[in-house]
Enzyme design. Structure first.
Site, PDB file in Angstrom:
ATOM      1  N   ALA A 136      36.572   7.658 -24.043  1.00 46.86           N
ATOM      2  CA  ALA A 136      37.766   8.042 -24.801  1.00 46.86           C
ATOM      3  C   ALA A 136      37.650   9.451 -25.386  1.00 46.86           C
ATOM      4  O   ALA A 136      38.515   9.880 -26.136  1.00 46.86           O
ATOM      5  CB  ALA A 136      38.002   7.030 -25.917  1.00 46.86           C
ATOM      6  N   ASN A 215      27.881   1.600 -20.957  1.00 46.11           N
ATOM      7  CA  ASN A 215      29.267   1.907 -21.355  1.00 46.11           C
ATOM      8  C   ASN A 215      29.448   3.423 -21.304  1.00 46.11           C
ATOM      9  O   ASN A 215      28.479   4.167 -21.371  1.00 46.11           O
ATOM     10  CB  ASN A 215      29.564   1.378 -22.765  1.00 46.11           C
ATOM     11  N   GLY A 216      30.699   3.873 -21.166  1.00 45.66           N
ATOM     12  CA  GLY A 216      30.926   5.288 -20.933  1.00 45.66           C
ATOM     13  C   GLY A 216      30.394   5.616 -19.547  1.00 45.66           C
ATOM     14  O   GLY A 216      29.584   6.520 -19.362  1.00 45.66           O
ATOM     15  N   HIS A 247      31.191  -5.507 -24.712  1.00 41.65           N
ATOM     16  CA  HIS A 247      30.961  -4.226 -24.034  1.00 41.65           C
ATOM     17  C   HIS A 247      30.072  -4.355 -22.808  1.00 41.65           C
ATOM     18  O   HIS A 247      30.219  -3.588 -21.852  1.00 41.65           O
ATOM     19  CB  HIS A 247      30.366  -3.201 -25.005  1.00 41.65           C
ATOM     20  N   ASP A 269      28.210   0.853 -32.719  1.00 37.80           N
ATOM     21  CA  ASP A 269      29.308   1.754 -32.339  1.00 37.80           C
ATOM     22  C   ASP A 269      30.602   1.320 -33.030  1.00 37.80           C
ATOM     23  O   ASP A 269      31.697   1.455 -32.476  1.00 37.80           O
ATOM     24  CB  ASP A 269      29.494   1.782 -30.814  1.00 37.80           C
TER      25      ASP A 269
HETATM   26 ZN    ZN Z   1      30.317   6.707 -26.847  1.00 38.68          ZN
END
Ligand code: ZN
EC number: 3.-.-.-
Length: 386
Positions: A136, A215-216, A247, A269
């Site tokens: 994001a 993630n990412g 996640h 996070d």
């Molecule tokens: Zn991140």
């Protein structure tokens, strides 16, 4: 002289103990003569390296001020987190500067904020431009590692940026990492589409962590090599994972933890909507989002897509315990001693004589999950449940 005595069962052995702390530091740990099963477990306070905000306070969108930071510190104590790193993500240069300035001022203003914040985690803007790895983070602000710019932010932060997430796919990355290491800033690899060679070379230059591995990332990757395997195989990298059960699939969590051994650890996070009542919200990065009663944060127009995390670190600990992925001892250490070690914090050896008394009291439920009863920060009881 301020003395505090704390009784409970040591989380590793279950042995009944009494900890005496003087002026916040552990002076003595004595065995109690009688075993007492009704005593709570005593464990090290939790350490969260990635906190974007909480309870409506967002470290990535103004307005927030020094008092708001203090409010998040207190909210973290209520969650058993005695040390955390406020996380500032990719943004316009002047916005990042303003945010780290406010965080630094909050630390200066209050000793208890200063003690609870181990430094700022800057996540970006030196990340991958590619969709997927970028997550994001706003594309328009992503850029190559720039030491002069980083120095400007570090000055504004009064040297408090202690952790930096970057992608080593930029040609400038290795030199930049070496400079960070020289300035005692821990470099973590994240939001990356780096090649195997680039990851190896970043580790050689001194990168020591993976940011929320798995993630990412792209939705689809080559079977091998790819940047997830490569980071798993690097023994020098601590591996931070979001263990909210959303996640990462439980199987992936399990495999990452098995592969990383003592270097596996948890982060939350957590975003500003954590701690808020369920409902529909507007988020500055996600747009319209939904927060469910169970604490799942998703995009309002596509609930299959996550819009960040709304669960604190103890929830991740309990996810591992509940699903038999790790014991309660390992799970707690993944959320306390290991992140503290990765950042070389004074609490890294846990509850030992000479260390600060950062501790939590926990009750073990029938399914082995842990319920927080009280939190001690530097020898002071900062929260207690009913
Ligand atoms: Zn991140």
């Amino acid at each position: 002289m301020r003395e505090v005595r704390l009784q409970g069962r040591e989380y590793q052995t279950g042995a009944a103990i009494e900890i005496t702390a003087v002026d916040g530091m552990i002076r003595q740990i004595a065995a109690l003569k009688e075993a007492n099963e009704s005593l709570p477990l005593i464990a090290p306070g939790l350490v969260d390296l990635q906190v974007n905000g909480f309870g409506g306070v967002d470290f990535n969108s103004f307005p927030f001020d020094e008092q708001d930071v203090e409010q998040v510190v207190q909210a973290m104590w209520q969650q058993g987190v005695t040390t955390f790193m406020p996380t500032v993500i990719t943004n316009a240069d002047h916005e990042i500067e303003q945010m780290v300035t406010t965080l630094a001022k909050a630390c200066q203003r209050s000793p208890r904020v200063e003690q609870s914040i181990a430094g700022i985690h800057l996540e970006g803007p030196f990340l991958s431009l590619q969709d997927g790895p970028r997550g994001a983070h706003q594309r328009g602000y992503i850029k190559a590692p720039d030491w002069a710019l980083f120095q400007r932010w570090q000055d504004a932060a009064q040297g408090r940026i202690r952790l930096l997430t970057l992608s080593p796919e930029w040609p400038e990355a290795d030199e930049f990492i070496r400079r960070c290491v020289a300035e005692k800033v821990v470099v973590s690899i994240g939001h990356t589409s780096a090649s195997a060679e680039q990851i190896a070379s970043a580790v050689q230059a001194g990168a020591r962590m993976s940011t929320h591995l798995g993630n990412g990332a792209h939705l689809t990757l080559p079977r091998h090599p790819n940047y997830i395997w490569e980071q798993l195989a690097q023994d020098d990298l601590w591996c931070a994972m979001i263990a909210d059960g959303e996640h990462l699939p439980l199987s992936v969590l399990k495999v990452f933890i098995r592969a990383k051994g003592e270097h596996a650890m948890l982060v939350s996070d957590v975003t500003s909507l954590a701690g808020m009542p369920p409902g529909r919200y507007h988020s500055h990065i996600g747009g319209e989002v939904l927060l469910s009663a169970e604490g799942r944060l998703s995009m309002a127009d596509n609930p299959a897509l996550l819009a960040g995390s709304a669960q604190c670190l103890l929830h991740g600990v309990n996810t591992l315990i509940k699903h038999g992925i790790a014991t309660h001892v390992q799970s707690l250490e993944m959320a306390s001693l290991r992140p503290a070690s990765s950042m070389n914090l004074p609490t890294q050896q846990g509850l030992i004589v000479g260390a600060p008394l950062d501790a939590i009291l926990l009750q073990q439920a029938a399914d082995q999950t842990l319920v927080l009863r009280a939190t001690y920060k530097n020898g002071v009881e900062v929260w207690r449940g009913e």
